[in-house]
Design an enzyme around this catalytic site. Sequence first.
Site, mmCIF file in Angstrom:
data_model
loop_
_atom_site.group_PDB
_atom_site.id
_atom_site.type_symbol
_atom_site.label_atom_id
_atom_site.label_comp_id
_atom_site.label_asym_id
_atom_site.label_seq_id
_atom_site.Cartn_x
_atom_site.Cartn_y
_atom_site.Cartn_z
ATOM 1 N N MET A 102 0.834 -1.211 0.000
ATOM 2 C CA MET A 102 0.000 0.000 0.000
ATOM 3 C C MET A 102 0.869 1.263 0.000
ATOM 4 O O MET A 102 0.651 2.176 -0.802
ATOM 5 C CB MET A 102 -0.925 -0.025 1.222
ATOM 6 C CG MET A 102 -1.893 1.121 1.264
ATOM 7 S SD MET A 102 -3.201 0.867 2.465
ATOM 8 C CE MET A 102 -2.301 1.027 4.007
ATOM 9 N N ASP B 136 13.471 -11.899 -1.460
ATOM 10 C CA ASP B 136 12.969 -12.235 -0.128
ATOM 11 C C ASP B 136 13.961 -11.628 0.856
ATOM 12 O O ASP B 136 15.122 -12.057 0.912
ATOM 13 C CB ASP B 136 12.882 -13.758 0.039
ATOM 14 C CG ASP B 136 12.273 -14.133 1.376
ATOM 15 O OD1 ASP B 136 12.247 -13.283 2.297
ATOM 16 O OD2 ASP B 136 11.836 -15.295 1.508
ATOM 17 N N TRP C 35 5.929 -7.777 7.440
ATOM 18 C CA TRP C 35 4.788 -8.610 7.856
ATOM 19 C C TRP C 35 3.852 -7.651 8.567
ATOM 20 O O TRP C 35 4.176 -7.133 9.637
ATOM 21 C CB TRP C 35 5.264 -9.718 8.807
ATOM 22 C CG TRP C 35 4.158 -10.538 9.405
ATOM 23 C CD1 TRP C 35 3.149 -10.093 10.213
ATOM 24 C CD2 TRP C 35 3.948 -11.943 9.270
ATOM 25 N NE1 TRP C 35 2.331 -11.124 10.578
ATOM 26 C CE2 TRP C 35 2.798 -12.281 10.017
ATOM 27 C CE3 TRP C 35 4.634 -12.966 8.589
ATOM 28 C CZ2 TRP C 35 2.323 -13.583 10.113
ATOM 29 C CZ3 TRP C 35 4.147 -14.258 8.684
ATOM 30 C CH2 TRP C 35 3.008 -14.563 9.430
ATOM 31 N N THR C 36 2.688 -7.365 7.990
ATOM 32 C CA THR C 36 1.801 -6.342 8.549
ATOM 33 C C THR C 36 0.515 -6.922 9.155
ATOM 34 O O THR C 36 -0.350 -6.157 9.569
ATOM 35 C CB THR C 36 1.435 -5.295 7.474
ATOM 36 O OG1 THR C 36 0.920 -5.973 6.338
ATOM 37 C CG2 THR C 36 2.635 -4.468 7.072
ATOM 38 N N THR D 181 6.513 1.612 13.127
ATOM 39 C CA THR D 181 5.110 1.698 13.560
ATOM 40 C C THR D 181 4.964 2.291 14.963
ATOM 41 O O THR D 181 5.875 2.182 15.798
ATOM 42 C CB THR D 181 4.506 0.274 13.563
ATOM 43 O OG1 THR D 181 3.232 0.295 14.200
ATOM 44 C CG2 THR D 181 5.366 -0.714 14.330
ATOM 45 N N TYR E 141 3.620 -8.168 16.877
ATOM 46 C CA TYR E 141 3.984 -7.308 15.742
ATOM 47 C C TYR E 141 4.884 -6.161 16.211
ATOM 48 O O TYR E 141 5.928 -5.877 15.609
ATOM 49 C CB TYR E 141 2.707 -6.776 15.095
ATOM 50 C CG TYR E 141 2.894 -5.680 14.074
ATOM 51 C CD1 TYR E 141 3.410 -5.943 12.811
ATOM 52 C CD2 TYR E 141 2.536 -4.355 14.367
ATOM 53 C CE1 TYR E 141 3.567 -4.927 11.866
ATOM 54 C CE2 TYR E 141 2.679 -3.342 13.436
ATOM 55 C CZ TYR E 141 3.195 -3.626 12.192
ATOM 56 O OH TYR E 141 3.349 -2.619 11.271
ATOM 57 N N TRP F 259 -1.949 4.001 11.518
ATOM 58 C CA TRP F 259 -3.307 4.216 10.992
ATOM 59 C C TRP F 259 -3.258 4.585 9.505
ATOM 60 O O TRP F 259 -3.907 5.529 9.054
ATOM 61 C CB TRP F 259 -4.026 5.309 11.790
ATOM 62 C CG TRP F 259 -4.344 4.976 13.213
ATOM 63 C CD1 TRP F 259 -3.620 4.199 14.071
ATOM 64 C CD2 TRP F 259 -5.483 5.415 13.969
ATOM 65 N NE1 TRP F 259 -4.227 4.131 15.299
ATOM 66 C CE2 TRP F 259 -5.377 4.872 15.269
ATOM 67 C CE3 TRP F 259 -6.569 6.228 13.687
ATOM 68 C CZ2 TRP F 259 -6.310 5.103 16.269
ATOM 69 C CZ3 TRP F 259 -7.511 6.467 14.690
ATOM 70 C CH2 TRP F 259 -7.380 5.911 15.959
HETATM 71 N N1 LIG Z 1 -0.760 -0.357 7.266
HETATM 72 C C1 LIG Z 1 -0.657 0.303 8.420
HETATM 73 O O1 LIG Z 1 -1.657 0.784 9.011
HETATM 74 C C2 LIG Z 1 0.700 0.514 9.052
HETATM 75 C C3 LIG Z 1 0.754 1.109 10.322
HETATM 76 C C4 LIG Z 1 2.000 1.322 10.908
HETATM 77 C C5 LIG Z 1 3.153 0.965 10.227
HETATM 78 N N2 LIG Z 1 3.078 0.380 9.007
HETATM 79 C C6 LIG Z 1 4.334 0.017 8.326
HETATM 80 O O2 LIG Z 1 4.355 0.666 7.065
HETATM 81 C C7 LIG Z 1 5.075 -0.140 6.127
HETATM 82 C C8 LIG Z 1 4.247 -0.328 4.879
HETATM 83 O O3 LIG Z 1 3.009 -0.923 5.242
HETATM 84 P P1 LIG Z 1 1.924 -1.328 4.142
HETATM 85 O O4 LIG Z 1 0.602 -1.250 4.821
HETATM 86 O O5 LIG Z 1 2.187 -0.579 2.877
HETATM 87 O O6 LIG Z 1 2.303 -2.865 3.953
HETATM 88 P P2 LIG Z 1 1.773 -3.922 2.881
HETATM 89 O O7 LIG Z 1 0.733 -3.307 1.998
HETATM 90 O O8 LIG Z 1 1.455 -5.169 3.634
HETATM 91 O O9 LIG Z 1 3.065 -4.164 1.974
HETATM 92 C C9 LIG Z 1 4.185 -4.842 2.444
HETATM 93 C C10 LIG Z 1 4.851 -5.496 1.256
HETATM 94 O O10 LIG Z 1 5.989 -6.235 1.736
HETATM 95 C C11 LIG Z 1 6.018 -7.473 1.052
HETATM 96 N N3 LIG Z 1 6.770 -8.479 1.792
HETATM 97 C C12 LIG Z 1 6.347 -9.193 2.879
HETATM 98 N N4 LIG Z 1 7.302 -10.068 3.240
HETATM 99 C C13 LIG Z 1 8.357 -9.896 2.388
HETATM 100 C C14 LIG Z 1 9.624 -10.516 2.254
HETATM 101 N N5 LIG Z 1 10.023 -11.502 3.072
HETATM 102 N N6 LIG Z 1 10.453 -10.086 1.279
HETATM 103 C C15 LIG Z 1 10.063 -9.112 0.428
HETATM 104 N N7 LIG Z 1 8.864 -8.493 0.493
HETATM 105 C C16 LIG Z 1 8.018 -8.888 1.466
HETATM 106 C C17 LIG Z 1 4.556 -7.848 0.934
HETATM 107 O O11 LIG Z 1 4.365 -8.859 -0.024
HETATM 108 P P3 LIG Z 1 3.133 -9.899 0.174
HETATM 109 O O12 LIG Z 1 1.897 -9.070 0.017
HETATM 110 O O13 LIG Z 1 3.346 -10.884 -0.920
HETATM 111 O O14 LIG Z 1 3.266 -10.467 1.554
HETATM 112 C C18 LIG Z 1 3.940 -6.496 0.541
HETATM 113 O O15 LIG Z 1 3.968 -6.275 -0.860
HETATM 114 C C19 LIG Z 1 5.449 -1.427 6.889
HETATM 115 O O16 LIG Z 1 6.752 -1.292 7.388
HETATM 116 C C20 LIG Z 1 4.471 -1.461 8.040
HETATM 117 O O17 LIG Z 1 5.001 -2.181 9.150
HETATM 118 C C21 LIG Z 1 1.877 0.158 8.400
#
Ligand SMILES: NC(=O)c1ccc[n+]([C@@H]2O[C@H](COP(=O)([O-])OP(=O)(O)OC[C@H]3O[C@@H](n4cnc5c(N)ncnc54)[C@H](OP(=O)(O)O)[C@@H]3O)[C@@H](O)[C@H]2O)c1
Length: 300
Positions: A12, A54, A77-78, A117, A141, A166
Amino acid sequence: MSRWLVVGAKGMLGTDLLAELAPSEPEDSAPDDSELGESPGAHEVTAVDRDEIDIRDPEACLAMVDGHDFVVNVAAWTAVDEAESQEAAAFAVNAVGAANLARACAAARVPMVQVSTDYVFAGDGSSPYSEDAPLAPRSAYGRTKAAGEWAVQALCPQSWIVRTAWLYGAHGPNFVKTMARLAAERDTVTVVDDQSGQPTWTVDLAAAIVRLVEAEAPFGAYHGTSAGETTWFGFAQAIFAELGLDSSRVKPTTTDAFPRPAPRPAYSVLGHEAWRSAALDPLPSWRKSLTRAVPIVVPR
Ligand SMILES: NC(=O)c1ccc[n+]([C@@H]2O[C@H](COP(=O)([O-])OP(=O)(O)OC[C@H]3O[C@@H](n4cnc5c(N)ncnc54)[C@H](OP(=O)(O)O)[C@@H]3O)[C@@H](O)[C@H]2O)c1
Protein backbone atom coordinates in the site's frame (compact mmCIF):
# COMPACT_ATOMS: atom_id res chain seq x y z
CA MET A 1 19.83 11.59 -10.90
CA SER A 2 19.58 9.65 -7.64
CA ARG A 3 19.13 5.87 -7.73
CA TRP A 4 16.53 4.54 -5.27
CA LEU A 5 15.77 0.97 -4.30
CA VAL A 6 12.21 0.55 -2.96
CA VAL A 7 11.71 -2.82 -1.24
CA GLY A 8 8.06 -3.77 -0.71
CA ALA A 9 7.07 -1.73 -3.77
CA LYS A 10 3.77 -3.53 -4.42
CA GLY A 11 2.38 -2.81 -0.94
CA MET A 12 0.00 0.00 0.00
CA LEU A 13 2.73 2.49 0.92
CA GLY A 14 5.22 1.17 -1.64
CA THR A 15 2.86 1.83 -4.55
CA ASP A 16 2.37 5.47 -3.54
CA LEU A 17 6.09 5.85 -2.91
CA LEU A 18 6.77 4.77 -6.50
CA ALA A 19 4.23 7.35 -7.71
CA GLU A 20 5.96 10.04 -5.65
CA LEU A 21 9.33 9.11 -7.14
CA ALA A 22 8.02 8.94 -10.72
CA PRO A 23 8.80 11.86 -13.00
CA SER A 24 5.96 14.39 -12.94
CA GLU A 25 4.02 14.91 -16.17
CA PRO A 26 5.10 18.04 -18.07
CA GLU A 27 2.26 20.58 -18.10
CA ASP A 28 2.72 21.21 -21.82
CA SER A 29 3.57 18.22 -23.98
CA ALA A 30 5.44 20.36 -26.54
CA PRO A 31 9.18 19.71 -26.19
CA ASP A 32 11.26 22.57 -24.83
CA ASP A 33 14.78 23.00 -23.56
CA SER A 34 13.92 21.94 -20.02
CA GLU A 35 12.93 18.50 -21.23
CA LEU A 36 16.28 17.92 -22.87
CA GLY A 37 18.21 18.15 -19.64
CA GLU A 38 17.88 16.23 -16.43
CA SER A 39 15.38 17.76 -14.04
CA PRO A 40 16.55 18.45 -10.52
CA GLY A 41 15.38 15.80 -8.07
CA ALA A 42 15.03 13.19 -10.83
CA HIS A 43 15.00 9.60 -9.61
CA GLU A 44 15.94 6.28 -11.11
CA VAL A 45 13.94 3.69 -9.20
CA THR A 46 14.40 -0.03 -8.76
CA ALA A 47 11.08 -1.33 -7.44
CA VAL A 48 11.13 -4.79 -5.90
CA ASP A 49 8.74 -6.91 -3.89
CA ARG A 50 8.52 -10.52 -2.82
CA ASP A 51 8.66 -11.76 -6.45
CA GLU A 52 12.11 -10.23 -6.92
CA ILE A 53 13.63 -10.54 -3.44
CA ASP A 54 12.97 -12.23 -0.13
CA ILE A 55 14.48 -9.91 2.47
CA ARG A 56 14.93 -12.90 4.78
CA ASP A 57 17.82 -13.89 2.46
CA PRO A 58 20.98 -11.93 3.43
CA GLU A 59 22.87 -12.71 0.20
CA ALA A 60 19.95 -11.54 -1.92
CA CYS A 61 19.90 -8.25 0.04
CA LEU A 62 23.63 -7.71 -0.50
CA ALA A 63 23.26 -8.24 -4.25
CA MET A 64 20.17 -6.04 -4.51
CA VAL A 65 21.41 -2.96 -2.63
CA ASP A 66 24.59 -2.47 -4.61
CA GLY A 67 24.43 0.36 -7.16
CA HIS A 68 21.85 2.50 -5.38
CA ASP A 69 22.09 5.84 -3.58
CA PHE A 70 19.17 5.25 -1.19
CA VAL A 71 17.18 2.25 0.00
CA VAL A 72 13.65 2.46 1.41
CA ASN A 73 12.34 -0.63 3.18
CA VAL A 74 8.56 -0.74 3.20
CA ALA A 75 8.41 -4.55 3.06
CA ALA A 76 6.97 -6.01 6.23
CA TRP A 77 4.79 -8.61 7.86
CA THR A 78 1.80 -6.34 8.55
CA ALA A 79 -0.80 -8.89 9.73
CA VAL A 80 -0.95 -7.66 13.34
CA ASP A 81 -3.32 -10.30 14.75
CA GLU A 82 -1.71 -13.22 12.90
CA ALA A 83 1.68 -12.19 14.34
CA GLU A 84 0.45 -13.14 17.83
CA SER A 85 0.43 -16.83 16.89
CA GLN A 86 3.26 -16.63 14.31
CA GLU A 87 5.76 -14.33 15.97
CA ALA A 88 8.81 -16.17 14.65
CA ALA A 89 7.59 -15.81 11.06
CA ALA A 90 6.84 -12.10 11.59
CA PHE A 91 10.26 -11.64 13.25
CA ALA A 92 11.97 -13.23 10.23
CA VAL A 93 10.61 -10.44 7.99
CA ASN A 94 10.31 -7.44 10.32
CA ALA A 95 13.52 -7.91 12.29
CA VAL A 96 15.84 -10.28 10.38
CA GLY A 97 14.77 -8.94 6.97
CA ALA A 98 15.32 -5.35 8.09
CA ALA A 99 18.70 -6.36 9.54
CA ASN A 100 19.71 -8.03 6.26
CA LEU A 101 18.93 -4.86 4.31
CA ALA A 102 20.69 -2.69 6.90
CA ARG A 103 23.84 -4.83 6.77
CA ALA A 104 23.81 -4.66 2.98
CA CYS A 105 23.31 -0.87 3.07
CA ALA A 106 26.16 -0.41 5.54
CA ALA A 107 28.49 -2.55 3.38
CA ALA A 108 27.62 -0.49 0.29
CA ARG A 109 27.57 2.82 2.24
CA VAL A 110 23.99 3.46 1.16
CA PRO A 111 21.67 5.38 3.52
CA MET A 112 18.47 3.54 4.35
CA VAL A 113 14.91 4.41 5.38
CA GLN A 114 13.23 1.84 7.62
CA VAL A 115 9.47 2.31 7.99
CA SER A 116 8.22 1.38 11.46
CA THR A 117 5.11 1.70 13.56
CA ASP A 118 3.42 3.28 16.58
CA TYR A 119 3.10 -0.28 17.97
CA VAL A 120 6.71 -0.04 19.21
CA PHE A 121 5.32 2.13 22.05
CA ALA A 122 3.24 0.95 24.99
CA GLY A 123 0.29 3.10 23.89
CA ASP A 124 -0.74 3.90 27.45
CA GLY A 125 0.49 7.51 27.46
CA SER A 126 -1.53 10.72 27.57
CA SER A 127 0.71 13.09 25.61
CA PRO A 128 2.31 12.55 22.19
CA TYR A 129 5.20 10.05 22.12
CA SER A 130 8.45 11.81 21.26
CA GLU A 131 10.86 10.28 18.76
CA ASP A 132 13.16 9.14 21.59
CA ALA A 133 10.45 7.81 23.92
CA PRO A 134 11.32 4.34 25.26
CA LEU A 135 10.16 1.41 23.14
CA ALA A 136 7.78 -0.86 25.04
CA PRO A 137 5.78 -2.90 22.53
CA ARG A 138 2.75 -4.79 23.85
CA SER A 139 2.09 -7.00 20.81
CA ALA A 140 4.09 -9.56 18.82
CA TYR A 141 3.98 -7.31 15.74
CA GLY A 142 5.26 -4.38 17.83
CA ARG A 143 8.10 -6.50 19.25
CA THR A 144 9.23 -7.60 15.78
CA LYS A 145 9.12 -4.02 14.44
CA ALA A 146 11.00 -2.71 17.50
CA ALA A 147 13.67 -5.36 16.89
CA GLY A 148 13.81 -4.20 13.26
CA GLU A 149 14.39 -0.60 14.35
CA TRP A 150 17.12 -1.66 16.74
CA ALA A 151 18.84 -3.80 14.10
CA VAL A 152 18.75 -1.07 11.45
CA GLN A 153 20.16 1.56 13.80
CA ALA A 154 22.86 -0.79 15.10
CA LEU A 155 23.96 -2.09 11.70
CA CYS A 156 23.44 0.98 9.51
CA PRO A 157 23.98 4.25 11.38
CA GLN A 158 23.19 6.12 8.14
CA SER A 159 19.50 5.40 8.56
CA TRP A 160 16.18 7.11 9.10
CA ILE A 161 13.50 5.30 11.11
CA VAL A 162 10.09 6.61 10.01
CA ARG A 163 7.30 5.45 12.33
CA THR A 164 3.82 5.61 10.93
CA ALA A 165 0.33 4.54 12.06
CA TRP A 166 -3.31 4.22 10.99
CA LEU A 167 -2.25 4.13 7.33
CA TYR A 168 -4.77 4.18 4.52
CA GLY A 169 -4.38 4.51 0.77
CA ALA A 170 -5.71 3.46 -2.62
CA HIS A 171 -3.56 0.36 -2.98
CA GLY A 172 -4.33 -1.91 -0.04
CA PRO A 173 -7.04 -2.93 2.39
CA ASN A 174 -7.61 -0.29 5.09
CA PHE A 175 -10.14 1.35 7.41
CA VAL A 176 -11.41 3.92 4.89
CA LYS A 177 -12.29 1.21 2.36
CA THR A 178 -13.83 -0.94 5.10
CA MET A 179 -16.06 1.92 6.27
CA ALA A 180 -17.18 2.63 2.68
CA ARG A 181 -18.08 -1.04 2.23
CA LEU A 182 -19.91 -1.32 5.58
CA ALA A 183 -21.82 1.89 4.87
CA ALA A 184 -23.24 0.22 1.76
CA GLU A 185 -24.09 -3.01 3.62
CA ARG A 186 -25.50 -1.84 6.98
CA ASP A 187 -27.71 0.85 8.45
CA THR A 188 -25.35 1.52 11.35
CA VAL A 189 -21.67 0.80 11.95
CA THR A 190 -20.21 0.41 15.45
CA VAL A 191 -16.65 1.65 15.96
CA VAL A 192 -14.37 1.88 19.01
CA ASP A 193 -14.11 5.32 20.58
CA ASP A 194 -11.44 4.66 23.21
CA GLN A 195 -8.34 4.36 20.99
CA SER A 196 -6.73 7.61 19.79
CA GLY A 197 -4.37 8.01 16.87
CA GLN A 198 -3.49 9.86 13.69
CA PRO A 199 -5.06 8.61 10.43
CA THR A 200 -2.33 8.93 7.81
CA TRP A 201 -2.67 8.91 4.01
CA THR A 202 0.04 6.93 2.22
CA VAL A 203 0.42 9.77 -0.32
CA ASP A 204 1.36 12.22 2.48
CA LEU A 205 3.78 9.75 4.00
CA ALA A 206 5.42 8.93 0.65
CA ALA A 207 6.00 12.64 -0.01
CA ALA A 208 7.43 13.11 3.49
CA ILE A 209 9.86 10.21 3.06
CA VAL A 210 11.16 11.65 -0.21
CA ARG A 211 11.48 15.13 1.39
CA LEU A 212 13.41 13.65 4.31
CA VAL A 213 15.91 11.86 2.10
CA GLU A 214 16.35 14.66 -0.42
CA ALA A 215 16.91 17.19 2.37
CA GLU A 216 19.66 14.91 3.72
CA ALA A 217 18.00 15.35 7.11
CA PRO A 218 19.92 14.16 10.17
CA PHE A 219 19.74 10.37 10.57
CA GLY A 220 17.51 9.10 13.38
CA ALA A 221 13.83 8.62 14.20
CA TYR A 222 10.95 10.61 12.66
CA HIS A 223 7.21 10.23 13.10
CA GLY A 224 5.46 9.89 9.77
CA THR A 225 1.91 10.45 10.99
CA SER A 226 -0.59 13.22 10.30
CA ALA A 227 -1.02 16.26 12.50
CA GLY A 228 -3.94 16.22 14.95
CA GLU A 229 -5.61 13.21 16.48
CA THR A 230 -8.94 11.42 16.66
CA THR A 231 -10.44 8.08 17.66
CA TRP A 232 -11.47 5.29 15.26
CA PHE A 233 -15.05 6.46 15.90
CA GLY A 234 -14.15 10.05 14.98
CA PHE A 235 -12.28 8.81 11.92
CA ALA A 236 -15.31 6.74 10.84
CA GLN A 237 -17.64 9.72 11.27
CA ALA A 238 -15.33 11.86 9.14
CA ILE A 239 -15.21 9.16 6.41
CA PHE A 240 -19.02 9.03 6.35
CA ALA A 241 -19.13 12.83 6.05
CA GLU A 242 -16.63 12.80 3.17
CA LEU A 243 -18.71 10.14 1.42
CA GLY A 244 -21.78 12.39 1.74
CA LEU A 245 -23.40 10.00 4.23
CA ASP A 246 -25.13 10.68 7.54
CA SER A 247 -22.36 10.37 10.15
CA SER A 248 -24.94 9.66 12.90
CA ARG A 249 -25.08 6.14 11.41
CA VAL A 250 -21.69 5.58 13.12
CA LYS A 251 -22.13 4.44 16.74
CA PRO A 252 -19.40 4.46 19.42
CA THR A 253 -18.29 1.40 21.36
CA THR A 254 -15.34 0.30 23.51
CA THR A 255 -12.27 -1.84 22.87
CA ASP A 256 -13.55 -4.37 25.41
CA ALA A 257 -16.56 -5.00 23.20
CA PHE A 258 -14.29 -5.87 20.26
CA PRO A 259 -11.71 -8.42 21.52
CA ARG A 260 -8.84 -9.04 19.08
CA PRO A 261 -5.84 -11.40 19.30
CA ALA A 262 -3.32 -8.50 19.46
CA PRO A 263 -3.74 -5.76 22.06
CA ARG A 264 -4.40 -2.34 20.49
CA PRO A 265 -2.67 0.77 21.88
CA ALA A 266 -5.20 3.07 23.58
CA TYR A 267 -3.09 6.14 22.88
CA SER A 268 -1.06 6.12 19.66
CA VAL A 269 -0.45 9.82 19.15
CA LEU A 270 3.08 10.59 18.00
CA GLY A 271 4.99 13.88 18.30
CA HIS A 272 6.60 15.55 15.30
CA GLU A 273 9.46 17.54 16.76
CA ALA A 274 12.18 15.86 14.65
CA TRP A 275 10.75 17.29 11.40
CA ARG A 276 10.84 20.80 12.84
CA SER A 277 14.39 20.32 14.15
CA ALA A 278 15.40 19.29 10.64
CA ALA A 279 13.64 22.41 9.23
CA LEU A 280 11.17 20.17 7.39
CA ASP A 281 7.38 20.35 7.29
CA PRO A 282 5.64 17.56 9.22
CA LEU A 283 2.71 15.80 7.55
CA PRO A 284 -0.55 17.77 7.11
CA SER A 285 -3.62 17.52 9.33
CA TRP A 286 -5.41 14.15 9.15
CA ARG A 287 -8.78 15.82 8.58
CA LYS A 288 -7.66 17.97 5.64
CA SER A 289 -5.87 15.04 4.03
CA LEU A 290 -8.96 12.84 4.36
CA THR A 291 -10.92 15.31 2.22
CA ARG A 292 -8.27 15.07 -0.52
CA ALA A 293 -7.88 11.32 -0.16
CA VAL A 294 -11.43 9.95 -0.12
CA PRO A 295 -12.17 10.49 -3.85
CA ILE A 296 -8.93 8.67 -4.67
CA VAL A 297 -9.12 5.88 -2.09
CA VAL A 298 -12.85 5.24 -2.64
CA PRO A 299 -13.47 6.27 -6.28
CA ARG A 300 -17.19 6.53 -7.18
N1 LIG B 1 -0.76 -0.36 7.27
C1 LIG B 1 -0.66 0.30 8.42
O1 LIG B 1 -1.66 0.78 9.01
C2 LIG B 1 0.70 0.51 9.05
C3 LIG B 1 0.75 1.11 10.32
C4 LIG B 1 2.00 1.32 10.91
C5 LIG B 1 3.15 0.97 10.23
N2 LIG B 1 3.08 0.38 9.01
C6 LIG B 1 4.33 0.02 8.33
O2 LIG B 1 4.35 0.67 7.07
C7 LIG B 1 5.08 -0.14 6.13
C8 LIG B 1 4.25 -0.33 4.88
O3 LIG B 1 3.01 -0.92 5.24
P1 LIG B 1 1.92 -1.33 4.14
O4 LIG B 1 0.60 -1.25 4.82
O5 LIG B 1 2.19 -0.58 2.88
O6 LIG B 1 2.30 -2.86 3.95
P2 LIG B 1 1.77 -3.92 2.88
O7 LIG B 1 0.73 -3.31 2.00
O8 LIG B 1 1.45 -5.17 3.63
O9 LIG B 1 3.07 -4.16 1.97
C9 LIG B 1 4.18 -4.84 2.44
C10 LIG B 1 4.85 -5.50 1.26
O10 LIG B 1 5.99 -6.24 1.74
C11 LIG B 1 6.02 -7.47 1.05
N3 LIG B 1 6.77 -8.48 1.79
C12 LIG B 1 6.35 -9.19 2.88
N4 LIG B 1 7.30 -10.07 3.24
C13 LIG B 1 8.36 -9.90 2.39
C14 LIG B 1 9.62 -10.52 2.25
N5 LIG B 1 10.02 -11.50 3.07
N6 LIG B 1 10.45 -10.09 1.28
C15 LIG B 1 10.06 -9.11 0.43
N7 LIG B 1 8.86 -8.49 0.49
C16 LIG B 1 8.02 -8.89 1.47
C17 LIG B 1 4.56 -7.85 0.93
O11 LIG B 1 4.36 -8.86 -0.02
P3 LIG B 1 3.13 -9.90 0.17
O12 LIG B 1 1.90 -9.07 0.02
O13 LIG B 1 3.35 -10.88 -0.92
O14 LIG B 1 3.27 -10.47 1.55
C18 LIG B 1 3.94 -6.50 0.54
O15 LIG B 1 3.97 -6.27 -0.86
C19 LIG B 1 5.45 -1.43 6.89
O16 LIG B 1 6.75 -1.29 7.39
C20 LIG B 1 4.47 -1.46 8.04
O17 LIG B 1 5.00 -2.18 9.15
C21 LIG B 1 1.88 0.16 8.40
